[in-house]
Design an enzyme around this catalytic site. Structure first.
Site, short mmCIF file in Angstrom:
data_model
loop_
_atom_site.label_atom_id
_atom_site.label_comp_id
_atom_site.label_asym_id
_atom_site.label_seq_id
_atom_site.Cartn_x
_atom_site.Cartn_y
_atom_site.Cartn_z
N ARG A 243 34.36 45.65 33.28
CA ARG A 243 34.97 44.46 32.66
C ARG A 243 34.45 44.26 31.24
NH1 ARG A 243 33.51 40.29 37.48
NH2 ARG A 243 31.74 41.73 37.67
N CYS B 148 28.79 43.21 32.40
CA CYS B 148 29.37 42.59 33.59
C CYS B 148 28.49 43.03 34.76
CB CYS B 148 30.84 42.96 33.75
SG CYS B 148 31.15 44.74 33.77
#
Length: 280
Positions: free
Chosen positions: A245, A240
């Protein structure tokens, strides 16, 4: 799906554990439950009984050209000693945001060869959704003497390794950022866009908002990922902006039986270098 290695006789709980399953094992002596919330107040407002608090910032180096990289082994040794990790400990991690920081913790454990761990599916939201009791008492960990080593380096992948593998048909990249970041419309890096050939599924799209942020139905996820060109026979790197994430997408892929590697440098590194190819 492919959680056989995790639910073997060595492990107390499966890789992805439901609130009721964890609740039934709360008294197990080898259990270490770690709450890694985005919002520091979340732990004080209520947590799984016996859970210890971890500041997510400790999961990143915090300095140098790639501050989101893995901390030094000396730092990880101090961190996991302070948390009370031992070779026999079964760690259950959760957070208040659907799994990002909890998964970054589990990815770090996998990197140092500690494979006894589970993710509380949906985190504190799912625990509350199940109507289970919470504690507001601070749980102090029992310190241990843990020596961390990078025993499983393949769980991580470097910028240079990705560059070498670009164009390899057996290699794929799962970009877990938003579509706007992937398309190069958003971001605060020197260069915007995505790694050539990377496919995009936003980490939020792997969560079921109707089921307290639990991981979505495996068959549906598998169908969508296959349609993007991600299959269990490939080596898949995920990233990410800071491998927060994408730690969650690493975990989701692992739960589906994929061969996942996490790119800790992520776009924070790739998008700020001048020697990295970029598509928009």
């Amino acid at each position: 799906m492919s959680t056989a290695s995790h639910s073997s006789e060595h492990n107390l709980l499966p890789l992805i554990v439901e609130p009721e399953q964890l609740h039934a094992h709360l008294q197990a002596p080898q259990l270490l439950i770690i709450d890694v919330p985005v919002n520091g107040d979340s732990y004080r407002q209520g947590h799984v009984p016996g859970a210890v608090y971890l500041d997510f910032r400790y999961l990143m180096r915090g300095e140098g050209p790639v501050p989101n990289d893995v901390p030094s082994v000396a730092f990880l040794s101090r961190l996991f000693s302070a948390l009370g990790l031992t070779r026999d400990t079964h760690v259950v991690a959760y957070d208040d945001e659907g799994g990002g920081w909890a998964a970054r913790l589990l990815w770090t454990l996998e990197l140092i060869g500690h494979t006894r761990y589970s993710y509380l599916n949906g985190g504190i939201h799912a625990w509350r959704d199940a109507g289970l009791e919470e504690s507001t008492e601070l749980t102090a960990p029992t310190p241990s003497d843990y020596h961390a080593e990078i025993l499983n380096p393949n769980v991580a992948i470097t910028c240079d390794e990705i560059k070498e593998k670009l164009g390899d048909k057996r290699f794929a990249i799962w970009d877990a950022r938003s579509k706007a970041e992937y398309d190069g419309e958003r971001g605060n890096n020197k260069h915007l866009g995505h790694i050539p050939g990377a496919v995009n599924m936003d980490w939020l799209d792997a969560m079921d908002r109707s089921r307290a942020l639990r991981i979505r139905d495996y068959a549906e996820l598998m169908t969508e990922l296959n349609a993007l060109g991600l299959t269990p026979d490939m080596e898949i790197a995920t990233h990410c902006q800071s491998h927060h994430r994408s730690s969650f997408t690493w975990l989701v892929g692992k739960a589906l039986g994929f061969n996942m590697r996490g790119y800790a440098g992520s776009w924070g590194e790739w998008g700020n270098r001048d020697d990295t190819p970029i598509e928009t």
